[in-house]
Design a protein around this motif. Sequence first.
Motif, PDB file in Angstrom:
ATOM      1  N   THR A  12      -7.051  -5.571  -3.652  1.00  0.00           N
ATOM      2  CA  THR A  12      -6.224  -4.548  -3.526  1.00  0.00           C
ATOM      3  C   THR A  12      -5.225  -4.236  -4.717  1.00  0.00           C
ATOM      4  OG1 THR A  12      -6.410  -4.883  -1.204  1.00  0.00           O
ATOM      5  CG2 THR A  12      -4.648  -3.280  -2.051  1.00  0.00           C
ATOM      6  N   GLN A  41       0.904  -1.083   0.013  1.00  0.00           N
ATOM      7  CA  GLN A  41       0.095  -0.005  -0.064  1.00  0.00           C
ATOM      8  C   GLN A  41       0.981   1.197  -0.221  1.00  0.00           C
ATOM      9  OE1 GLN A  41      -2.405  -1.130   3.583  1.00  0.00           O
ATOM     10  NE2 GLN A  41      -4.044  -0.940   2.268  1.00  0.00           N
ATOM     11  N   THR A  50      -2.105  -3.397  -6.574  1.00  0.00           N
ATOM     12  CA  THR A  50      -0.950  -3.105  -5.911  1.00  0.00           C
ATOM     13  C   THR A  50       0.007  -2.991  -6.949  1.00  0.00           C
ATOM     14  OG1 THR A  50       0.523  -4.092  -4.133  1.00  0.00           O
ATOM     15  CG2 THR A  50      -0.234  -5.472  -5.654  1.00  0.00           C
TER      16      THR A  50
END
Length: 262
Positions: A140, A109, A142
């Motif tokens: 997510t 992140q 990434t």
Amino acid sequence: MNWRPRLVALDIDGTLTHVGSNDISPAVKAAITRVTEHGSLVVLSTGRSVIGTTPIAAQVPTSFAICSNGAVWWDPARAEVTKRTTFDPGPTIKTLQALLPDTVFAVEQTGVGSLSLGEFLPGDLWGTTRQATFDELAATPTPRLVMRWLDHTPAELSFALRDLELPGVEWSVDHTEAWLTAVPLNVSKGSALEELRQELGISASDTLAIGDGGNDVEMLRWAALGVAMGQAPARVHAVADEIGPSVLEDGAAQVLSRFFPA
């Protein structure tokens, strides 16, 4: 020697520092400072995240930073990310879990830290790490996925992955830990540096790169002069134009001093 590169790309771990350390020797610091004093640009080119790169950029003059193996570009002067390329990590995690069930994973992140599936070792990840489910990681996008195979060696991991195909990503195995890094397809240190070089209007013949790992292969091929550190594995030595001294000998400083003398 009359040639002096205008763009100098430097790996961090195993090149400027010992792996996992933020300590740069005085000789290496001085050599990097001389690069900028002679009017050339220094680009940190690393598998580290931005958070892992900032302690290094704080110690040496840095014009640009190519982080996460080329997926994240960071401008130290503005302290901001200028480019970020991502992929969906779910399919890659599933493939690796099926092959190696006792592995742990983390997705970057950017600017925050990581979401992890399983427990990494202390110091493995930069920033804030939060345990998450597979579904959270898969949802997510990434720039960088990492996998560690605990209690195994890099050689064991390389052997286990010898026939692996991971469509949709670029991936490399570390030579110091049983660790795999995956980034978006067609992204590498070399591709990012080429794009940056063109943006800056610097000739391809005016580039130097120094590195030691499998994720440095494309960067060493990209540079007009690619120098592998002395302790780098044979596959990295094989693609380099030259083999320099090891990190234990402040090899990066010795190489840079040839072109940027005191």
